[in-house]
Enzyme design. Structure first.
Site, PDB file in Angstrom:
ATOM      1  N   LYS A  38      52.476  48.217  50.231  1.00 40.06           N
ATOM      2  CA  LYS A  38      52.522  49.629  50.039  1.00 40.06           C
ATOM      3  C   LYS A  38      53.879  49.888  49.963  1.00 40.06           C
ATOM      4  O   LYS A  38      55.186  48.980  50.397  1.00 40.06           O
ATOM      5  CB  LYS A  38      52.147  50.177  51.419  1.00 40.06           C
ATOM      6  CG  LYS A  38      52.819  49.561  52.646  1.00 40.06           C
ATOM      7  CD  LYS A  38      51.895  50.026  53.783  1.00 40.06           C
ATOM      8  CE  LYS A  38      52.531  49.646  55.044  1.00 40.06           C
ATOM      9  NZ  LYS A  38      52.159  49.693  56.448  1.00 40.06           N
ATOM     10  N   ARG A 132      45.942  56.856  65.672  1.00 36.83           N
ATOM     11  CA  ARG A 132      46.092  57.099  64.253  1.00 36.83           C
ATOM     12  C   ARG A 132      45.215  57.619  63.335  1.00 36.83           C
ATOM     13  O   ARG A 132      44.637  58.665  63.061  1.00 36.83           O
ATOM     14  CB  ARG A 132      47.429  56.259  63.704  1.00 36.83           C
ATOM     15  CG  ARG A 132      48.320  56.806  62.386  1.00 36.83           C
ATOM     16  CD  ARG A 132      49.409  55.807  61.898  1.00 36.83           C
ATOM     17  NE  ARG A 132      48.825  54.582  61.549  1.00 36.83           N
ATOM     18  CZ  ARG A 132      49.724  53.603  60.817  1.00 36.83           C
ATOM     19  NH1 ARG A 132      50.959  53.946  61.172  1.00 36.83           N
ATOM     20  NH2 ARG A 132      49.152  52.424  60.688  1.00 36.83           N
ATOM     21  N   HIS A 160      44.330  48.274  63.943  1.00 38.25           N
ATOM     22  CA  HIS A 160      45.787  48.188  63.791  1.00 38.25           C
ATOM     23  C   HIS A 160      46.550  47.918  65.307  1.00 38.25           C
ATOM     24  O   HIS A 160      46.075  49.192  66.019  1.00 38.25           O
ATOM     25  CB  HIS A 160      46.441  49.280  63.051  1.00 38.25           C
ATOM     26  CG  HIS A 160      48.068  48.890  62.497  1.00 38.25           C
ATOM     27  ND1 HIS A 160      48.419  47.943  61.936  1.00 38.25           N
ATOM     28  CD2 HIS A 160      48.774  49.853  62.579  1.00 38.25           C
ATOM     29  CE1 HIS A 160      49.545  47.915  61.585  1.00 38.25           C
ATOM     30  NE2 HIS A 160      50.124  49.189  62.123  1.00 38.25           N
ATOM     31  N   ARG A 214      47.048  41.356  57.857  1.00 38.66           N
ATOM     32  CA  ARG A 214      47.812  42.164  56.894  1.00 38.66           C
ATOM     33  C   ARG A 214      49.228  42.036  57.184  1.00 38.66           C
ATOM     34  O   ARG A 214      49.807  42.753  58.096  1.00 38.66           O
ATOM     35  CB  ARG A 214      47.196  43.592  57.273  1.00 38.66           C
ATOM     36  CG  ARG A 214      45.777  43.764  56.952  1.00 38.66           C
ATOM     37  CD  ARG A 214      45.397  45.105  57.345  1.00 38.66           C
ATOM     38  NE  ARG A 214      46.217  45.776  58.500  1.00 38.66           N
ATOM     39  CZ  ARG A 214      45.511  45.679  59.655  1.00 38.66           C
ATOM     40  NH1 ARG A 214      44.090  45.356  59.886  1.00 38.66           N
ATOM     41  NH2 ARG A 214      46.104  46.041  60.801  1.00 38.66           N
ATOM     42  N   TYR A 260      84.355  62.477  48.031  1.00 37.71           N
ATOM     43  CA  TYR A 260      84.234  63.597  48.327  1.00 37.71           C
ATOM     44  C   TYR A 260      84.662  64.057  49.727  1.00 37.71           C
ATOM     45  O   TYR A 260      84.760  63.148  50.521  1.00 37.71           O
ATOM     46  CB  TYR A 260      82.637  63.874  48.335  1.00 37.71           C
ATOM     47  CG  TYR A 260      81.946  64.083  47.021  1.00 37.71           C
ATOM     48  CD1 TYR A 260      82.044  65.165  46.009  1.00 37.71           C
ATOM     49  CD2 TYR A 260      80.758  63.323  46.882  1.00 37.71           C
ATOM     50  CE1 TYR A 260      81.475  65.334  44.977  1.00 37.71           C
ATOM     51  CE2 TYR A 260      80.070  63.123  45.581  1.00 37.71           C
ATOM     52  CZ  TYR A 260      80.657  64.470  44.419  1.00 37.71           C
ATOM     53  OH  TYR A 260      79.787  64.516  43.416  1.00 37.71           O
ATOM     54  N   CYS A 307      78.233  58.583  47.434  1.00 38.92           N
ATOM     55  CA  CYS A 307      77.641  59.606  46.614  1.00 38.92           C
ATOM     56  C   CYS A 307      76.211  59.334  45.889  1.00 38.92           C
ATOM     57  O   CYS A 307      75.892  58.234  46.415  1.00 38.92           O
ATOM     58  CB  CYS A 307      78.570  59.761  45.277  1.00 38.92           C
ATOM     59  SG  CYS A 307      80.476  59.610  45.652  1.00 38.92           S
ATOM     60  N   MET A 308      75.898  60.145  44.982  1.00 39.68           N
ATOM     61  CA  MET A 308      74.414  59.990  44.817  1.00 39.68           C
ATOM     62  C   MET A 308      74.193  58.732  43.855  1.00 39.68           C
ATOM     63  O   MET A 308      73.333  58.152  44.247  1.00 39.68           O
ATOM     64  CB  MET A 308      74.069  61.250  43.890  1.00 39.68           C
ATOM     65  CG  MET A 308      72.372  61.239  43.605  1.00 39.68           C
ATOM     66  SD  MET A 308      71.863  62.465  42.535  1.00 39.68           S
ATOM     67  CE  MET A 308      71.918  63.942  43.877  1.00 39.68           C
ATOM     68  N   ASP A 309      75.182  58.626  43.275  1.00 40.04           N
ATOM     69  CA  ASP A 309      75.094  57.330  42.263  1.00 40.04           C
ATOM     70  C   ASP A 309      76.179  56.289  42.364  1.00 40.04           C
ATOM     71  O   ASP A 309      76.137  55.295  41.532  1.00 40.04           O
ATOM     72  CB  ASP A 309      75.050  57.896  40.615  1.00 40.04           C
ATOM     73  CG  ASP A 309      74.499  59.221  40.667  1.00 40.04           C
ATOM     74  OD1 ASP A 309      73.066  59.304  40.726  1.00 40.04           O
ATOM     75  OD2 ASP A 309      75.001  60.042  39.969  1.00 40.04           O
TER      76      ASP A 309
END
Ligand code: PLP
Length: 383
Positions: A38, A132, A160, A214, A260, A307-309
């Site tokens: 997942k 859950r 689980h 699992r 920044y 920063c973002m990138d």
């Protein structure tokens, strides 16, 4: 890897195979791995990982949601794919079309899936103490009802563990689960395949009666925290490395700001490198001030805000650093290593979160030792 452009993930498939063999050796006979892939295989890249596992003879997987299962099928992944989460009964046609196995989260969900009118493959989830998902282990009658739904082909039943590193509570949950299975057998049900364990319970409390384990985080070569790594001393090998390109290096004079905001000002003349990876790729912003990357086997501390990138690092102490160099965010460089544990510790979380947040923009590439023979022999080791 010089052909990679900006920022990427390398998957060491030899290490994956090592972990799979190790985990298989810890499971009882008749218990197969059902790897948890997942969340894009905990950030690793679910299609690449699943294909590799298929080639190792793994023929059962679990994912969180329908779309993850569909993506795997569309990429040619074979074997059973169990959806662990709730799927709206209106989506039942997709379960059939993509040959996916659905978890029944309670008896009402079972009735709604049954009402669709065509056969569906399901595993029944049993709640033994996590609260859950799952029908309560005490509701034998409701669970019998699920088995008797005429359109539900019950191929499995599972629970689980919610405190898998606490053997006492895990034992209690295990007892509850097998107390239920005994009642079902007494009521004439022939039991489907059973599964209870995830990574930590495989390490701590072996369940010898189940058909699947699992396993997620351990298969990727990690435990959740550095403390657990000390406690369990398992010879697991991390599968994933994160790398990015040095885009530009420039001198910065004393008193000048970097990045920044006012976070960082140079105290002395320094060299600052821009590295092409940022928080949009899953690098936590909270790593600023404490984190580092590795360039040419040396640590380059992160300076200023992430920063973002991009992020900026101090390469004053690495005179050989050049534009185009590889910066290692997780992984090895020379004799140095930064692990997912290091990042999890610095950002006050667990490795699972660090990995699963790695962004979709990162390219995933498989790497293996050059002369490794392709292994088709794993099926025989499967026990
Ligand atoms: C994610 C998940 C697993 C795998 O857990 P790990 O601790 O990573 O091994 C197993 N079972 C369920 C129901 C899960 O949601």
């Amino acid at each position: 890897m010089s052909k990679m452009n900006r920022a990427w993930i390398e998957l060491d498939m030899d290490n994956l195979e090592h972990n799979v063999s190790l985990l298989r050796s810890m499971l009882p006979p008749d218990c197969a791995l059902m790897p948890a892939i997942k969340a894009n295989a905990y950030g690793h890249g679910s299609v690449l990982i699943a294909r590799e596992l298929n080639a190792m003879g793994v023929d059962a997987f679990c994912v969180a949601e329908l779309r993850e299962g569909i993506e795997l099928r569309q990429s040619g992944v074979e074997g059973e794919i169990l959806i662990l989460g709730y799927t709206d009964p209106e989506k039942a046609p997709l379960l059939v079309r993509y040959h996916l196995t659905q978890t029944v989260v309670d008896s009402q969900h079972a009735r709604a899936l049954d009402a669709w009118g065509q056969e569906l493959q399901v595993h029944i989830k049993v709640d033994t103490g996590m609260h859950r998902l799952g029908e309560s282990w005490q509701h034998t009658d409701k669970i019998l009802e699920i088995f008797r739904c005429k359109n539900l082909v019950v191929e499995g039943m599972y629970t689980h563990f919610c405190a898998a590193d606490d053997p006492e509570y895990t034992r209690l949950q295990t007892e509850r689960f097998y107390c239920l299975t005994a009642k079902l057998e007494a009521a004439g049900i022939s039991l489907p395949r059973l599964h209870t364990q995830s990574s930590y319970s495989v390490l701590t409390a072996r369940d010898t009666r189940c058909n699947y384990a699992r396993v997620g985080i351990a298969m990727y070569g990690l435990l959740s925290t550095a403390r657990d790594r000390e406690r369990f001393t398992m010879p697991l090998r991390p599968v994933l490395s994160v790398k990015a390109r040095v885009e530009l290096i420039r001198p910065v004079g004393p008193g000048e700001a970097v990045g920044y905001g006012p976070e960082f000002t140079a105290k002395a003349p320094m060299r600052v490198a821009a590295v092409a990876i940022g928080y949009a790729d899953g690098i936590p912003r909270s790593l600023a001030g404490s984190g580092a990357v590795l360039i040419n086997g040396k640590r380059a501390p992160i300076v200023g805000r992430i920063c973002m990138d991009q992020l900026l690092v101090d390469v004053t102490g690495i005179p050989g650093a050049r534009q185009g160099d590889v910066a290692v965010i997780i992984g090895k460089s020379g004799d140095c290593e930064i692990t997912a544990y290091d990042i999890a510790t610095l950002t006050d979380t667990i490795t699972n979160e660090v990995l699963s947040r790695l962004g979709s923009r990162l390219e995933r590439v498989a790497v293996r030792a050059e002369h490794r023979p392709v292994s088709f022999g794993m099926l025989q080791h499967k026990q």
